[in-house]
Motif scaffolding. Structure first.
Motif, PDB file in Angstrom:
ATOM      1  N   THR A  25       0.651  -0.941  -0.163  1.00  0.00           N
ATOM      2  CA  THR A  25      -0.331   0.034   0.146  1.00  0.00           C
ATOM      3  C   THR A  25       1.088   1.151  -0.170  1.00  0.00           C
ATOM      4  O   THR A  25       0.568   2.259  -0.907  1.00  0.00           O
ATOM      5  CB  THR A  25      -0.954   0.246   1.107  1.00  0.00           C
ATOM      6  N   THR A 127      -6.886   0.721   3.513  1.00  0.00           N
ATOM      7  CA  THR A 127      -6.021   1.324   2.626  1.00  0.00           C
ATOM      8  C   THR A 127      -6.202   2.056   3.466  1.00  0.00           C
ATOM      9  O   THR A 127      -4.671   2.366   3.609  1.00  0.00           O
ATOM     10  CB  THR A 127      -7.017   0.982   1.607  1.00  0.00           C
ATOM     11  N   HIS A 128      -7.098   2.802   4.634  1.00  0.00           N
ATOM     12  CA  HIS A 128      -6.617   4.000   4.689  1.00  0.00           C
ATOM     13  C   HIS A 128      -5.629   3.988   6.098  1.00  0.00           C
ATOM     14  O   HIS A 128      -4.976   4.751   6.325  1.00  0.00           O
ATOM     15  CB  HIS A 128      -7.955   5.018   5.403  1.00  0.00           C
ATOM     16  N   ASN A 211      -7.983   5.449  -1.209  1.00  0.00           N
ATOM     17  CA  ASN A 211      -7.059   6.380  -0.211  1.00  0.00           C
ATOM     18  C   ASN A 211      -7.365   7.844  -0.895  1.00  0.00           C
ATOM     19  O   ASN A 211      -6.895   8.331   0.403  1.00  0.00           O
ATOM     20  CB  ASN A 211      -5.718   5.906  -0.393  1.00  0.00           C
TER      21      ASN A 211
END
Length: 274
Positions: A25, A127-128, A211
């Protein structure tokens, strides 16, 4: 039971591979919409990225997003593997008692789409959380969620139900369905080479869409959608940028596929024998 066993198997694999998901990521968000040479490279490769995250954010940072990661794997793979198993058990993947390549492909595609779509909100939160870091090694937009539930509640309050499914169209379904023990081990590693090459550009786009910052209406401030993200990323960063995090993707996907199918095979065997 196929849904439950498929989800549990994927969760078992996630515990071991989540650190590589964090690395992937970060590498996919690094240098977002900036030309090569105009930004500081915090993560040079998989091993350097893991070391940097450990050094700057602490060892536990390599397991950021583990809770939503486990929930995502359980929901997504439970539905995905369970749906395929049900279709296979009902005979929809066979013609005249023999496995049909065409029908198996269609069944895999349908199951593969359903799983990620249902689990999309959890993937966005994951993801955040995995992108969050200390300022000196931060890449991409930095959300400041306090955890999974805090993120889900805040996103819902600000953007409603549809906001929870933002970026869901970028999900790329993947499904492997070999049988037995040796087959999953071999097929998982070999197929991962082709899978990573084929899906990494879509994975980069997916990470960035999930994101990106949004306005009050939930509209993305960087990208309007999949094609816009592809185009802007390639134009600003070069075509090679669509393969950012390839190494991390393979090192994660290979073991994850092997472990998922291994655990699934063992769990099904124990259940059937019990």
């Amino acid at each position: 039971m196929d849904f439950l066993l498929g989800g549990l198997a994927a969760c078992g694999a996630c515990i071991f591979t989540n650190p590589l998901e964090v690395v992937k990521t970060r590498m996919q968000l690094q240098g977002e919409l900036r030309s090569r040479g105009t930004y500081k490279v915090h993560y040079r490769n998989v091993f350097h990225a893991a070391h940097t995250i450990w050094k700057m954010d602490g060892l536990l940072a390599l397991q950021k997003g583990l809770l939503p990661g486990l929930l995502y794997q359980f929901c997504m793979n439970g539905v995905r593997l369970g749906s395929y198993a049900m279709l296979d058990s009902a005979g929809y993947t066979r013609t005249g008692g023999r496995v049909s390549a065409g029908k198996s492909t269609v069944a895999g595609a349908l199951a593969g789409v359903l799983g990620p779509l249902m689990a999309s909100p959890i993937y966005m939160v994951k993801t955040h959380l995995q992108a969050q870091s200390t300022a000196n090694i931060a890449v991409g937009h930095q959300y400041r969620h306090q955890g999974m539930m805090d993120a889900l509640i805040n996103i819902y309050r600000q953007h409603g139900v549809m906001g929870l499914w933002r970026g869901s169209t970028s999900a790329v379904p993947r499904l492997l369905q070999p049988d037995g023990l040796l087959e999953p081990l071999v097929a998982g590693m070999v197929s991962s080479l082709f899978t990573v090459f084929a899906v990494t550009p879509f994975d980069v786009v997916s990470t960035r869409l999930y994101n990106q910052p949004v306005d009050r209406q939930g509209k993305g401030l960087f990208y309007a959608g999949n094609l816009d993200c592809f185009t802007k990323t390639a134009r600003k960063e070069g075509l090679s940028s669509l393969y950012k995090g390839t190494g991390a993707s393979y090192f994660r996907l290979g073991p994850h596929t092997v472990l998922s199918l291994f655990f699934w095979d063992k769990l099904r065997t124990v259940y059937q024998e019990g």
